[in-house]
Motif scaffolding. Structure first.
Motif, PDB file in Angstrom:
ATOM      1  N   UNK A 145       0.626  -1.289  -0.156  1.00 23.60           N
ATOM      2  CA  UNK A 145      -0.248  -0.189   0.052  1.00 23.60           C
ATOM      3  C   UNK A 145       0.778   1.490   0.015  1.00 23.60           C
ATOM      4  N   UNK A 146       2.071   1.382   1.173  1.00 20.61           N
ATOM      5  CA  UNK A 146       2.866   2.306   0.963  1.00 20.61           C
ATOM      6  C   UNK A 146       3.127   2.568  -0.490  1.00 20.61           C
ATOM      7  N   UNK A 147       3.932   1.089  -0.716  1.00 22.49           N
ATOM      8  CA  UNK A 147       4.953   0.918  -2.262  1.00 22.49           C
ATOM      9  C   UNK A 147       3.620   2.095  -3.358  1.00 22.49           C
ATOM     10  N   UNK A 148       2.589   1.474  -3.283  1.00 19.79           N
ATOM     11  CA  UNK A 148       1.804   1.772  -4.128  1.00 19.79           C
ATOM     12  C   UNK A 148       1.647   3.483  -4.320  1.00 19.79           C
ATOM     13  N   UNK A 149       0.876   3.889  -3.406  1.00 22.37           N
ATOM     14  CA  UNK A 149       1.086   5.889  -2.800  1.00 22.37           C
ATOM     15  C   UNK A 149       2.288   6.455  -3.273  1.00 22.37           C
ATOM     16  N   UNK A 150       3.767   6.183  -2.616  1.00 18.08           N
ATOM     17  CA  UNK A 150       5.138   6.163  -3.328  1.00 18.08           C
ATOM     18  C   UNK A 150       4.721   6.776  -4.680  1.00 18.08           C
ATOM     19  N   UNK A 151       4.464   5.837  -4.867  1.00 13.38           N
ATOM     20  CA  UNK A 151       4.878   5.658  -6.776  1.00 13.38           C
ATOM     21  C   UNK A 151       3.547   6.737  -7.601  1.00 13.38           C
ATOM     22  N   UNK A 152       2.915   6.774  -6.873  1.00 16.62           N
ATOM     23  CA  UNK A 152       2.108   7.289  -7.815  1.00 16.62           C
ATOM     24  C   UNK A 152       1.926   8.915  -7.065  1.00 16.62           C
ATOM     25  N   UNK A 153       2.783   9.388  -5.961  1.00 17.76           N
ATOM     26  CA  UNK A 153       2.079  10.646  -5.655  1.00 17.76           C
ATOM     27  C   UNK A 153       2.545  11.684  -6.671  1.00 17.76           C
ATOM     28  N   UNK A 154       2.925  11.906  -7.510  1.00 16.26           N
ATOM     29  CA  UNK A 154       2.822  12.660  -8.936  1.00 16.26           C
ATOM     30  C   UNK A 154       1.395  13.089  -9.065  1.00 16.26           C
ATOM     31  N   UNK A 155       0.517  12.029  -8.953  1.00 17.46           N
ATOM     32  CA  UNK A 155      -0.512  12.049  -9.190  1.00 17.46           C
ATOM     33  C   UNK A 155      -1.799  11.790  -8.416  1.00 17.46           C
ATOM     34  N   UNK A 156      -1.197  11.321  -6.997  1.00 20.05           N
ATOM     35  CA  UNK A 156      -2.843  12.075  -6.534  1.00 20.05           C
ATOM     36  C   UNK A 156      -2.800  12.764  -5.742  1.00 20.05           C
ATOM     37  N   UNK A 157      -1.332  13.855  -5.347  1.00 22.28           N
ATOM     38  CA  UNK A 157      -1.683  14.971  -4.647  1.00 22.28           C
ATOM     39  C   UNK A 157      -1.959  16.227  -5.141  1.00 22.28           C
ATOM     40  N   UNK A 158      -1.876  16.529  -6.512  1.00 24.61           N
ATOM     41  CA  UNK A 158      -2.871  17.431  -6.849  1.00 24.61           C
ATOM     42  C   UNK A 158      -3.897  17.411  -6.548  1.00 24.61           C
ATOM     43  N   UNK A 159      -4.693  16.224  -6.751  1.00 24.09           N
ATOM     44  CA  UNK A 159      -5.910  15.851  -7.020  1.00 24.09           C
ATOM     45  C   UNK A 159      -6.202  16.088  -4.959  1.00 24.09           C
ATOM     46  N   UNK A 201     -14.221  21.139  12.767  1.00 21.23           N
ATOM     47  CA  UNK A 201     -13.683  20.129  13.100  1.00 21.23           C
ATOM     48  C   UNK A 201     -11.929  20.802  12.259  1.00 21.23           C
ATOM     49  N   UNK A 202     -11.097  19.831  13.052  1.00 22.67           N
ATOM     50  CA  UNK A 202      -9.291  20.124  12.595  1.00 22.67           C
ATOM     51  C   UNK A 202      -8.920  18.858  11.863  1.00 22.67           C
ATOM     52  N   UNK A 203      -8.914  19.076   9.922  1.00 27.90           N
ATOM     53  CA  UNK A 203      -9.083  18.066   9.480  1.00 27.90           C
ATOM     54  C   UNK A 203      -7.424  17.754   9.204  1.00 27.90           C
ATOM     55  N   UNK A 204      -6.128  17.048   7.887  1.00 28.00           N
ATOM     56  CA  UNK A 204      -5.425  17.214   7.949  1.00 28.00           C
ATOM     57  C   UNK A 204      -5.258  17.410   6.459  1.00 28.00           C
ATOM     58  N   UNK A 205      -4.337  18.552   5.931  1.00 29.96           N
ATOM     59  CA  UNK A 205      -3.841  18.555   4.734  1.00 29.96           C
ATOM     60  C   UNK A 205      -3.005  17.749   4.612  1.00 29.96           C
ATOM     61  N   UNK A 206      -2.866  17.198   2.671  1.00 25.92           N
ATOM     62  CA  UNK A 206      -1.790  15.942   2.427  1.00 25.92           C
ATOM     63  C   UNK A 206      -0.757  16.947   1.625  1.00 25.92           C
ATOM     64  N   UNK A 207      -0.095  17.747   2.026  1.00 33.22           N
ATOM     65  CA  UNK A 207       1.001  18.632   0.799  1.00 33.22           C
ATOM     66  C   UNK A 207       2.209  18.510  -0.213  1.00 33.22           C
ATOM     67  N   UNK A 208       2.820  16.919   0.269  1.00 28.86           N
ATOM     68  CA  UNK A 208       3.632  16.319   0.281  1.00 28.86           C
ATOM     69  C   UNK A 208       3.269  14.954  -0.026  1.00 28.86           C
ATOM     70  N   UNK A 209       4.952  13.466   0.020  1.00 32.78           N
ATOM     71  CA  UNK A 209       4.671  13.095   0.259  1.00 32.78           C
ATOM     72  C   UNK A 209       5.208  12.302   1.641  1.00 32.78           C
ATOM     73  N   UNK A 220       3.569  13.329   4.763  1.00 36.86           N
ATOM     74  CA  UNK A 220       1.676  13.777   4.562  1.00 36.86           C
ATOM     75  C   UNK A 220       0.830  12.368   4.331  1.00 36.86           C
ATOM     76  N   UNK A 221       1.448  12.598   3.269  1.00 35.34           N
ATOM     77  CA  UNK A 221       0.448  11.318   2.523  1.00 35.34           C
ATOM     78  C   UNK A 221       1.409   9.762   3.371  1.00 35.34           C
ATOM     79  N   UNK A 222       2.420   9.450   3.227  1.00 40.38           N
ATOM     80  CA  UNK A 222       2.431   8.398   3.961  1.00 40.38           C
ATOM     81  C   UNK A 222       2.375   8.233   5.605  1.00 40.38           C
ATOM     82  N   UNK A 223       2.585   9.040   6.258  1.00 41.73           N
ATOM     83  CA  UNK A 223       1.905   9.145   7.415  1.00 41.73           C
ATOM     84  C   UNK A 223       0.670   8.575   7.462  1.00 41.73           C
TER      85      UNK A 223
END
Length: 250
Positions: free
Chosen positions: A1-15, A65-73, A75-78
Motif C-alpha cells: 500500500x505504501x509503495x503504491x501511494x509513493x509511486x503515484x504521489x505525483x498524481x494523487x498529491x495534486x488531487x 473539525x480539524x482535518x489533516x492536509x496532504x501537501x507532500x509525500x 504527509x501522505x505516507x504518515x
C-alpha cells in the motif's frame, strides 16, 4: 500500500492539495473492522499540516473539525501508514488562511443499481458529457474502484455549493426524464434496478468523494482510476468492456 501511494504521489498529491482529507482506516487490515476518520489523528506530529473548518449540522454537534492536509509525500505516507487506505475529499479547497473556498469542480456521481454496471455508466457518462460540453464545461471520468464512476467538471470557483448542487440536480432530472429506462435522479431503491442513479447530492459542501488515484479497502484493492474518453466511448459502443482496475493492474 505504501509503495503504491509513493509511486503515484505525483498524481494523487495534486488531487489532494488544499482539500481537507477524510480517511477510511483499516488499522488491522482489510479483513478486520474499519472506520471513517475526519478529525486529525490522535498523536499527529506537529509537522503534519492541518486546517480547522466549520461543520454546520454535524451529527456529533461539533461547530468545527480539524482535518489533516496532504501537501507532500511525508504527509501522505504518515496517514497511509495508519491504515488510511481510502482518501476522500470535498469538491472545494481552502485558501492560505484556511478558509473554505467555493467549489472548484462539480461532480456527477454515477451509481449503478442492481442489474446495471459500468457499461450502463459509460452510456450515461457520454450523455452527461454532451450536456456539459454544450454549456462550456469539460469533463473527466474516473472509475470509482467500487461499482460506478464519477465525472468531474472544473469550475471557476465563483458559485457556492448550493448553486452547483442545484445545477447537478437539474441535469440529473432532465436526463432521467429523457432516458427513463436508463437514468434515475432518485435515491429510492425501488427506482434503481437496471438504471444508473445520478447522485447530484455529492456536491453538498459537507460531502466528499473518493479521491482520484486513491485505493479502496478490499482484499484485492481497486483504484479510483482516471479513464480516457476513448475507453468510456468504447464501453458505451460495446466494443470494449470497462472494468474496475486493481492495484496490481495499475
Amino acid at each position: 500500500m505504501l509503495s503504491y501511494y509513493v509511486a503515484h504521489a505525483d498524481r494523487i498529491l495534486p488531487e489532494l492539495a488544499d482539500r481537507p482529507v477524510t480517511r477510511i482506516r483499516w488499522p488491522e487490515g482489510v479483513a478486520a473492522d474499519h472506520f471513517f476518520e475526519k478529525n486529525l489523528p490522535p498523536g499527529a506530529p506537529d509537522w503534519l499540516p492541518r486546517v480547522t473548518v466549520p461543520t454546520p449540522g454535524s451529527s456529533r454537534g461539533r461547530d468545527t473539525i480539524t482535518f489533516p492536509l496532504v501537501p507532500d509525500v511525508a504527509a501522505l505516507v504518515y496517514l497511509v501508514n495508519l491504515g488510511s487506505l481510502e482518501l476522500h475529499v470535498p469538491q472545494w479547497r481552502v485558501d492560505e488562511e484556511g478558509t473554505p473556498r467555493p467549489p472548484d469542480r462539480m461532480v456527477v456521481d454515477l451509481d449503478p443499481g442492481p442489474g446495471a454496471g459500468l457499461r450502463e455508466c459509460a452510456r450515461v457518462a457520454v450523455l452527461v458529457r454532451a450536456r456539459l460540453d454544450a454549456v462550456g464545461l469539460s469533463t473527466s471520468a474516473v472509475t470509482s474502484g467500487s461499482k460506478g464512476m464519477q465525472l468531474y467538471a472544473p469550475l471557476e470557483g465563483a458559485r457556492g455549493a448550493d448553486e452547483v448542487s442545484a445545477v447537478a440536480r437539474s441535469l440529473a432530472e432532465h436526463l432521467a426524464e429523457e432516458h427513463p429506462d436508463l437514468v434515475t435522479a432518485r435515491m429510492a431503491r425501488a427506482e434503481r434496478p437496471g438504471k444508473v442513479f445520478l447522485d447530484w447530492s455529492q456536491n453538498n459542501a459537507a460531502k466528499t468523494t473518493i479521491c482520484p488515484w486513491s485505493l479502496r479497502g478490499r482484499e484485492r484493492p481497486q483504484v479510483a482510476l482516471p479513464r480516457s474518453w476513448d475507453e468510456v466511448e468504447a464501453a458505451d459502443a460495446g466494443t470494449t468492456e470497462l472494468v474496475q482496475r486493481t492495484l496490481d493492474e495499475v
